[in-house]
Scaffold this motif. Structure first.
Motif, PDB file in Angstrom:
ATOM      1  N   VAL A  82      73.281  50.765  45.755  1.00  0.00           N
ATOM      2  CA  VAL A  82      74.611  51.054  46.303  1.00  0.00           C
ATOM      3  C   VAL A  82      74.439  51.988  47.496  1.00  0.00           C
ATOM      4  O   VAL A  82      73.865  53.068  47.375  1.00  0.00           O
ATOM      5  CB  VAL A  82      75.518  51.694  45.238  1.00  0.00           C
ATOM      6  CG1 VAL A  82      76.851  52.099  45.843  1.00  0.00           C
ATOM      7  CG2 VAL A  82      75.741  50.719  44.082  1.00  0.00           C
ATOM      8  N   ARG A  83      74.938  51.558  48.649  1.00  0.00           N
ATOM      9  CA  ARG A  83      74.774  52.320  49.888  1.00  0.00           C
ATOM     10  C   ARG A  83      76.119  52.850  50.382  1.00  0.00           C
ATOM     11  O   ARG A  83      76.830  52.162  51.118  1.00  0.00           O
ATOM     12  CB  ARG A  83      74.141  51.434  50.965  1.00  0.00           C
ATOM     13  CG  ARG A  83      72.726  50.959  50.633  1.00  0.00           C
ATOM     14  CD  ARG A  83      72.235  49.930  51.635  1.00  0.00           C
ATOM     15  NE  ARG A  83      70.855  49.504  51.337  1.00  0.00           N
ATOM     16  CZ  ARG A  83      70.294  48.407  51.822  1.00  0.00           C
ATOM     17  NH1 ARG A  83      70.980  47.605  52.635  1.00  0.00           N
ATOM     18  NH2 ARG A  83      69.040  48.096  51.500  1.00  0.00           N
ATOM     19  N   GLU A 131      78.605  47.563  33.578  1.00  0.00           N
ATOM     20  CA  GLU A 131      79.200  46.743  32.517  1.00  0.00           C
ATOM     21  C   GLU A 131      78.997  45.245  32.788  1.00  0.00           C
ATOM     22  O   GLU A 131      78.756  44.467  31.863  1.00  0.00           O
ATOM     23  CB  GLU A 131      80.698  47.043  32.417  1.00  0.00           C
ATOM     24  CG  GLU A 131      81.004  48.441  31.903  1.00  0.00           C
ATOM     25  CD  GLU A 131      82.476  48.789  31.991  1.00  0.00           C
ATOM     26  OE1 GLU A 131      82.853  49.869  31.497  1.00  0.00           O
ATOM     27  OE2 GLU A 131      83.256  47.994  32.565  1.00  0.00           O
ATOM     28  N   ALA A 132      79.090  44.862  34.053  1.00  0.00           N
ATOM     29  CA  ALA A 132      78.993  43.446  34.416  1.00  0.00           C
ATOM     30  C   ALA A 132      77.556  43.004  34.666  1.00  0.00           C
ATOM     31  O   ALA A 132      77.309  41.829  34.936  1.00  0.00           O
ATOM     32  CB  ALA A 132      79.832  43.180  35.659  1.00  0.00           C
ATOM     33  N   ARG A 133      76.592  43.946  34.570  1.00  0.00           N
ATOM     34  CA  ARG A 133      75.194  43.661  34.904  1.00  0.00           C
ATOM     35  C   ARG A 133      75.105  43.003  36.289  1.00  0.00           C
ATOM     36  O   ARG A 133      74.467  41.962  36.465  1.00  0.00           O
ATOM     37  CB  ARG A 133      74.545  42.763  33.856  1.00  0.00           C
ATOM     38  CG  ARG A 133      74.181  43.472  32.547  1.00  0.00           C
ATOM     39  CD  ARG A 133      73.035  44.462  32.787  1.00  0.00           C
ATOM     40  NE  ARG A 133      72.656  45.183  31.576  1.00  0.00           N
ATOM     41  CZ  ARG A 133      71.662  44.822  30.783  1.00  0.00           C
ATOM     42  NH1 ARG A 133      70.961  43.731  31.056  1.00  0.00           N
ATOM     43  NH2 ARG A 133      71.360  45.535  29.723  1.00  0.00           N
ATOM     44  N   ALA A 184      78.814  50.533  49.985  1.00  0.00           N
ATOM     45  CA  ALA A 184      79.992  51.106  49.331  1.00  0.00           C
ATOM     46  C   ALA A 184      80.741  51.993  50.326  1.00  0.00           C
ATOM     47  O   ALA A 184      80.685  53.219  50.266  1.00  0.00           O
ATOM     48  CB  ALA A 184      79.580  51.899  48.100  1.00  0.00           C
ATOM     49  N   VAL A 185      81.427  51.343  51.261  1.00  0.00           N
ATOM     50  CA  VAL A 185      82.188  52.072  52.264  1.00  0.00           C
ATOM     51  C   VAL A 185      83.656  51.680  52.148  1.00  0.00           C
ATOM     52  O   VAL A 185      83.998  50.601  51.666  1.00  0.00           O
ATOM     53  CB  VAL A 185      81.668  51.782  53.685  1.00  0.00           C
ATOM     54  CG1 VAL A 185      80.259  52.320  53.861  1.00  0.00           C
ATOM     55  CG2 VAL A 185      81.696  50.286  53.998  1.00  0.00           C
ATOM     56  N   GLY A 186      84.503  52.566  52.590  1.00  0.00           N
ATOM     57  CA  GLY A 186      85.922  52.297  52.508  1.00  0.00           C
ATOM     58  C   GLY A 186      86.644  52.946  53.685  1.00  0.00           C
ATOM     59  O   GLY A 186      86.018  53.620  54.502  1.00  0.00           O
ATOM     60  N   PRO A 187      87.948  52.714  53.776  1.00  0.00           N
ATOM     61  CA  PRO A 187      88.756  51.899  52.870  1.00  0.00           C
ATOM     62  C   PRO A 187      88.481  50.407  53.060  1.00  0.00           C
ATOM     63  O   PRO A 187      87.566  50.041  53.801  1.00  0.00           O
ATOM     64  CB  PRO A 187      90.191  52.266  53.257  1.00  0.00           C
ATOM     65  CG  PRO A 187      90.086  52.639  54.701  1.00  0.00           C
ATOM     66  CD  PRO A 187      88.758  53.303  54.862  1.00  0.00           C
ATOM     67  N   LYS A 188      89.273  49.606  52.398  1.00  0.00           N
ATOM     68  CA  LYS A 188      89.022  48.162  52.433  1.00  0.00           C
ATOM     69  C   LYS A 188      89.147  47.609  53.841  1.00  0.00           C
ATOM     70  O   LYS A 188      88.361  46.767  54.263  1.00  0.00           O
ATOM     71  CB  LYS A 188      89.994  47.445  51.490  1.00  0.00           C
ATOM     72  CG  LYS A 188      89.766  45.938  51.413  1.00  0.00           C
ATOM     73  CD  LYS A 188      90.724  45.284  50.430  1.00  0.00           C
ATOM     74  CE  LYS A 188      90.490  43.773  50.363  1.00  0.00           C
ATOM     75  NZ  LYS A 188      91.426  43.114  49.422  1.00  0.00           N
ATOM     76  N   ALA A 202      83.958  42.064  46.975  1.00  0.00           N
ATOM     77  CA  ALA A 202      83.833  40.860  46.148  1.00  0.00           C
ATOM     78  C   ALA A 202      83.270  41.186  44.775  1.00  0.00           C
ATOM     79  O   ALA A 202      83.543  40.471  43.796  1.00  0.00           O
ATOM     80  CB  ALA A 202      82.937  39.841  46.856  1.00  0.00           C
ATOM     81  N   ALA A 203      82.496  42.275  44.681  1.00  0.00           N
ATOM     82  CA  ALA A 203      81.906  42.690  43.406  1.00  0.00           C
ATOM     83  C   ALA A 203      82.790  43.682  42.659  1.00  0.00           C
ATOM     84  O   ALA A 203      82.342  44.285  41.688  1.00  0.00           O
ATOM     85  CB  ALA A 203      80.526  43.299  43.641  1.00  0.00           C
ATOM     86  N   GLY A 204      84.034  43.849  43.102  1.00  0.00           N
ATOM     87  CA  GLY A 204      84.991  44.620  42.321  1.00  0.00           C
ATOM     88  C   GLY A 204      85.266  46.037  42.776  1.00  0.00           C
ATOM     89  O   GLY A 204      85.958  46.786  42.074  1.00  0.00           O
ATOM     90  N   LEU A 205      84.756  46.446  43.947  1.00  0.00           N
ATOM     91  CA  LEU A 205      85.062  47.788  44.439  1.00  0.00           C
ATOM     92  C   LEU A 205      86.522  47.856  44.853  1.00  0.00           C
ATOM     93  O   LEU A 205      87.005  47.028  45.619  1.00  0.00           O
ATOM     94  CB  LEU A 205      84.162  48.141  45.628  1.00  0.00           C
ATOM     95  CG  LEU A 205      84.421  49.499  46.307  1.00  0.00           C
ATOM     96  CD1 LEU A 205      84.294  50.649  45.318  1.00  0.00           C
ATOM     97  CD2 LEU A 205      83.469  49.703  47.482  1.00  0.00           C
ATOM     98  N   THR A 206      87.243  48.839  44.322  1.00  0.00           N
ATOM     99  CA  THR A 206      88.652  49.035  44.650  1.00  0.00           C
ATOM    100  C   THR A 206      88.840  50.447  45.198  1.00  0.00           C
ATOM    101  O   THR A 206      87.996  51.318  45.022  1.00  0.00           O
ATOM    102  CB  THR A 206      89.545  48.838  43.417  1.00  0.00           C
ATOM    103  OG1 THR A 206      89.135  49.755  42.382  1.00  0.00           O
ATOM    104  CG2 THR A 206      89.449  47.411  42.882  1.00  0.00           C
ATOM    105  N   TYR A 207      89.980  50.653  45.838  1.00  0.00           N
ATOM    106  CA  TYR A 207      90.210  51.908  46.543  1.00  0.00           C
ATOM    107  C   TYR A 207      91.570  52.510  46.198  1.00  0.00           C
ATOM    108  O   TYR A 207      92.580  51.809  46.191  1.00  0.00           O
ATOM    109  CB  TYR A 207      90.158  51.690  48.057  1.00  0.00           C
ATOM    110  CG  TYR A 207      88.892  51.037  48.550  1.00  0.00           C
ATOM    111  CD1 TYR A 207      87.769  51.789  48.856  1.00  0.00           C
ATOM    112  CD2 TYR A 207      88.822  49.653  48.708  1.00  0.00           C
ATOM    113  CE1 TYR A 207      86.600  51.194  49.311  1.00  0.00           C
ATOM    114  CE2 TYR A 207      87.663  49.042  49.169  1.00  0.00           C
ATOM    115  CZ  TYR A 207      86.559  49.824  49.469  1.00  0.00           C
ATOM    116  OH  TYR A 207      85.414  49.220  49.912  1.00  0.00           O
ATOM    117  N   ARG A 208      91.583  53.794  45.928  1.00  0.00           N
ATOM    118  CA  ARG A 208      92.832  54.523  45.846  1.00  0.00           C
ATOM    119  C   ARG A 208      93.472  54.578  47.226  1.00  0.00           C
ATOM    120  O   ARG A 208      92.773  54.515  48.240  1.00  0.00           O
ATOM    121  CB  ARG A 208      92.589  55.962  45.386  1.00  0.00           C
ATOM    122  CG  ARG A 208      92.241  56.135  43.927  1.00  0.00           C
ATOM    123  CD  ARG A 208      91.739  57.553  43.676  1.00  0.00           C
ATOM    124  NE  ARG A 208      91.587  57.817  42.246  1.00  0.00           N
ATOM    125  CZ  ARG A 208      90.593  57.354  41.492  1.00  0.00           C
ATOM    126  NH1 ARG A 208      89.649  56.608  42.052  1.00  0.00           N
ATOM    127  NH2 ARG A 208      90.544  57.640  40.212  1.00  0.00           N
TER     128      ARG A 208
END
Length: 381
Positions: free
Chosen positions: A200-201, A255-257, A264-268, A330-336
């Motif tokens: 995770v970067r 959890e999803a292996r 891992a950058v944001g926001p979307k 696509a792998a499920g990263l979500t943002y507040r």
């Protein structure tokens, strides 16, 4: 953009952080968290720094069993559940407490040196089902272009023997090697744990518990009002990710292996500098005026203390506000919402001791800002 010296300094700052207040625990949960389909036995290397406590809190809420391994130098937060604590020192190779134990998942938070990964691999050999490694977007060889993706070339290490040299120079200033050493650490992770690895970067990590003040500078300054010096034309994109979004997503990856490499950058979506400042004003109630100054002016004035922002027009980090996060989303990263991050960050910051709030650890002073604004207006009518 981060040197080994910076890393050591930030580690020392984090070590002084008090136990997490209940406010931050509440803020880490944006809603009711359901239980995972299958409870995991999770080992977290570190766990008491910036994002680690959010991983622990979320994992416990999801019904997982959590073990921490660290030196025991930092005060432990008051966890919302039972957490096993193991002690050792990766600097000296003391990982005896890990030997002979089995975990479904290992999350490696603090590593920046490849021999730490090597030693962890030896201690955990055959006893870990999935290894997740926190890296950085600084691993990329070319940070100047927009749209940096996971397959782009990585920064090379130009020394002779990274394992030996970094171990010998652990407490020295290894200037400019943060990215290359992280890249070597990623490679060592695959060597030790095979294909059962998630890299995770992140870019800039922000929110409650951020001891660097790099992002905090902006909402803090906007809240004060008055004339605010803003670098660039307001259109340069910036990227930040809430430490809670990062920490919680890593638990879901476990959890999803989910294996592979993710930015891992944001926001979307694209966040221009002016939009970030507008969010700061909305969240803090500040009513500033903004004066945009050119990168050329800042360079002439030898200003290097304006954090988060980079010019998207030129420079070795021009692409840092436009790194691709498509794979992570696509792998499920979500943002507040950014407003939520800013509100919770400032609530946490204002809960700190007065002496901690008195002088930010990043950005420019009001006196310096006033001098720069005076020079800008004098040169531009």
């Amino acid at each position: 953009m981060t040197s080994r010296r910076d890393l050591l300094k930030l580690s020392a700052l984090a070590a002084a952080t008090a136990a997490m207040p209940s406010l931050a625990w509440a803020a880490s949960q944006s809603g009711k968290v359901g239980k995972a389909a299958k409870p995991l036995n999770i080992l977290i290397l570190g766990g008491t720094g910036f994002t680690g406590p959010f991983q622990v809190a979320y994992a416990l809420e999801r019904g997982h069993k959590v073990t921490l391994f660290n030196r025991g130098k930092r005060p432990s937060p008051e966890w919302p559940g039972e957490v096993e604590q193991l002690h050792g020192d990766r600097n000296t190779g003391d990982l005896k407490s890990l030997e002979g134990r089995k975990w479904d998942v290992c999350i490696d938070n603090p590593t920046s040196l490849p021999f730490w990964v090597r030693d962890a691999g030896k201690a955990l050999k055959g006893n870990i089902g999935h290894y997740l490694f926190i890296s950085t977007i600084s691993v990329y060889a070319d940070g100047s272009k927009p749209g940096i993706s996971e397959g782009d070339a990585l920064a090379p290490y130009k020394g002779k023997d990274a394992m030996a040299e970094t171990q010998e120079s652990l407490r020295a200033d290894i200037e400019g090697l943060y990215g290359p050493l992280k890249a070597l650490s990623e490679a060592e992770a695959h060597k030790q744990f095979g294909e059962r690895v998630t890299i995770v970067r992140p870019g800039y990590i922000v929110g409650p518990r951020d001891e660097t003040d790099r992002f905090t500078y902006w909402p803090h300054r906007v809240a004060q009002g008055g004339e605010v010096l803003v670098p660039g034309d307001g259109k340069d994109p910036v990227q930040v990710i809430d430490g809670r979004d990062l920490g919680e997503w890593m638990i879901r990856l476990a959890e999803a292996r989910t294996y592979g490499v993710f930015n891992a950058v944001g926001p979307k979506d694209l966040l221009p500098m002016d939009a970030m400042l507008q969010a700061c004003a909305k969240a803090t109630g500040g009513q500033p005026t903004y004066t945009h100054v050119t990168p050329e002016f800042l360079e002439a004035q030898k200003v290097e203390e304006l954090p988060i922002w980079v010019s998207a027009k030129s420079g070795p980090y021009a692409g840092y506000g436009q790194v691709s996060n498509a794979r992570a989303v696509a792998a499920g990263l979500t943002y507040r919402p950014l407003d939520t991050t800013i509100t919770d960050l400032m609530a946490w910051f204002r809960s700190q001791p007065a002496e901690r709030q008195a002088k930010l650890r990043a950005g420019i002073s009001r006196e310096k800002e006033t001098e720069l604004l005076k020079a800008w207006h004098a040169g531009n009518g």
